[in-house]
Enzyme design. Sequence first.
Site, PDB file in Angstrom:
ATOM      1  N   GLN A  95      61.528  34.753  97.415  1.00  0.00           N
ATOM      2  CA  GLN A  95      61.323  35.377  96.073  1.00  0.00           C
ATOM      3  C   GLN A  95      61.663  36.966  96.190  1.00  0.00           C
ATOM      4  O   GLN A  95      61.580  37.489  97.439  1.00  0.00           O
ATOM      5  CB  GLN A  95      60.306  35.513  95.186  1.00  0.00           C
ATOM      6  CG  GLN A  95      58.931  35.681  96.319  1.00  0.00           C
ATOM      7  CD  GLN A  95      57.514  35.142  95.870  1.00  0.00           C
ATOM      8  OE1 GLN A  95      56.736  36.121  95.488  1.00  0.00           O
ATOM      9  NE2 GLN A  95      57.438  34.021  95.483  1.00  0.00           N
ATOM     10  N   HIS A  97      60.792  40.879  93.950  1.00  0.00           N
ATOM     11  CA  HIS A  97      60.279  41.767  92.665  1.00  0.00           C
ATOM     12  C   HIS A  97      60.985  42.838  92.455  1.00  0.00           C
ATOM     13  O   HIS A  97      61.551  43.644  93.204  1.00  0.00           O
ATOM     14  CB  HIS A  97      58.685  42.040  93.028  1.00  0.00           C
ATOM     15  CG  HIS A  97      57.830  41.147  93.523  1.00  0.00           C
ATOM     16  ND1 HIS A  97      57.558  39.928  92.841  1.00  0.00           N
ATOM     17  CD2 HIS A  97      57.384  41.026  94.767  1.00  0.00           C
ATOM     18  CE1 HIS A  97      56.857  39.032  93.547  1.00  0.00           C
ATOM     19  NE2 HIS A  97      56.608  39.442  94.666  1.00  0.00           N
ATOM     20  N   GLU A 114      54.256  45.647  97.174  1.00  0.00           N
ATOM     21  CA  GLU A 114      53.087  44.862  97.410  1.00  0.00           C
ATOM     22  C   GLU A 114      53.011  45.105  99.318  1.00  0.00           C
ATOM     23  O   GLU A 114      54.025  45.566  99.653  1.00  0.00           O
ATOM     24  CB  GLU A 114      53.259  43.316  97.397  1.00  0.00           C
ATOM     25  CG  GLU A 114      54.199  42.459  97.926  1.00  0.00           C
ATOM     26  CD  GLU A 114      54.175  41.252  97.291  1.00  0.00           C
ATOM     27  OE1 GLU A 114      54.340  40.161  98.286  1.00  0.00           O
ATOM     28  OE2 GLU A 114      54.304  40.944  96.264  1.00  0.00           O
ATOM     29  N   HIS A 171      61.572  37.909 100.302  1.00  0.00           N
ATOM     30  CA  HIS A 171      60.309  37.552 101.116  1.00  0.00           C
ATOM     31  C   HIS A 171      59.636  36.311 100.734  1.00  0.00           C
ATOM     32  O   HIS A 171      59.890  35.614  99.618  1.00  0.00           O
ATOM     33  CB  HIS A 171      59.266  38.735 100.887  1.00  0.00           C
ATOM     34  CG  HIS A 171      58.764  38.697  99.666  1.00  0.00           C
ATOM     35  ND1 HIS A 171      59.484  39.540  98.583  1.00  0.00           N
ATOM     36  CD2 HIS A 171      57.796  38.068  98.816  1.00  0.00           C
ATOM     37  CE1 HIS A 171      58.466  39.247  97.441  1.00  0.00           C
ATOM     38  NE2 HIS A 171      57.547  38.543  97.713  1.00  0.00           N
ATOM     39  N   ARG A 191      62.340  34.102  91.523  1.00  0.00           N
ATOM     40  CA  ARG A 191      62.566  33.112  92.632  1.00  0.00           C
ATOM     41  C   ARG A 191      63.728  32.996  92.959  1.00  0.00           C
ATOM     42  O   ARG A 191      64.835  32.664  92.120  1.00  0.00           O
ATOM     43  CB  ARG A 191      62.068  31.716  92.287  1.00  0.00           C
ATOM     44  CG  ARG A 191      60.493  31.513  92.357  1.00  0.00           C
ATOM     45  CD  ARG A 191      60.231  30.113  91.917  1.00  0.00           C
ATOM     46  NE  ARG A 191      58.881  30.056  91.544  1.00  0.00           N
ATOM     47  CZ  ARG A 191      58.602  29.821  90.201  1.00  0.00           C
ATOM     48  NH1 ARG A 191      59.410  29.207  89.426  1.00  0.00           N
ATOM     49  NH2 ARG A 191      57.141  29.435  89.731  1.00  0.00           N
TER      50      ARG A 191
END
Length: 316
Positions: A95, A97, A114, A171, A191
């Site tokens: 996936q 972000h 993250e 990642h 995804r």
Amino acid sequence: MMKEPLFLNSVLQEKIWGGDHLKSFGYDLPNDKVGEYWAISAHPHGVSTVRNGEFSGWKLDELYAKHRELFGNSEQEVFPLLTKILDANDWLSVQVHPDDAYGQAHEGELGKTECWYIISAEPNAEIVYGHTAKTREELADMIHAGKWDKLLKKVPVKAGEFYHVPSGTMHAIGAGIVILETQQSSDTTYRVYDFDRRDAAGNLRELHIQQSIDVLTIPGDDLPKNKVKTEQFAGAEITTLVKSDFFDVYKWVISGSYEFSKKAPYTLVSVLSGEGQLMIDEAVYSLKKGEHFILPSDIEKWTISGKLEMIASNPE
């Protein structure tokens, strides 16, 4: 108003890839498919509840909205961070972000940068961290052709390692890994690939191919070089894991007693192992594995004693 930490009760999330490892943190699991514990969260998909003191029973999102003085009078519209513990009993999807601009424009919420602290990892465990494409055209061609073995960069991992995962990074967390994740407060995930896995109803999970191609960083191997710095003190080892545009993250290893002084408007803390005590003025609070709490703005100094391993963070 008494100066006190905010201890939190939070929300378990079932996932197709989850397991039962989070029971080792003292959490009461409903089944053996629990993938995430949203330990410190004001996100609407799983809001933490204060369990002690003056604000006992308050939801963290409501507390942030009505008592901004506890959070340095932050001008950020929503509580900016989210701390999770993840149990990857199977591979998560591959996936990516979006950043804040894309996330706000297309999803109506923050983007998601993250970072991961590896709590435990089985032998030969690995993650996807980056990709090999040099242009967006090459990226799109490889995704549409399903050339995953050539596209995805896999990295072996072990306990104690740390990975910074900025928005735009390809990642995936691999099977047999438990991590503590510090992230922006967002639940937007695109995804790219899900191993052709089917859910309980036999359906393939939704993919977000065009969004992924839009937001993936090119080239995909331009990953951050963390400058991890460890300092030794009497009673404590303090490691700076990352300083970023969105959060600073630290590892605290306590072996005795150590007095901290405030360096940020407020601090989020998760206990990964051990037990001990938190002392603020004359008040004493017990700490054990699986506890999560916030030290609000009015706490200038605190002392932690015992034998503990903790991850702490604060927003930038």
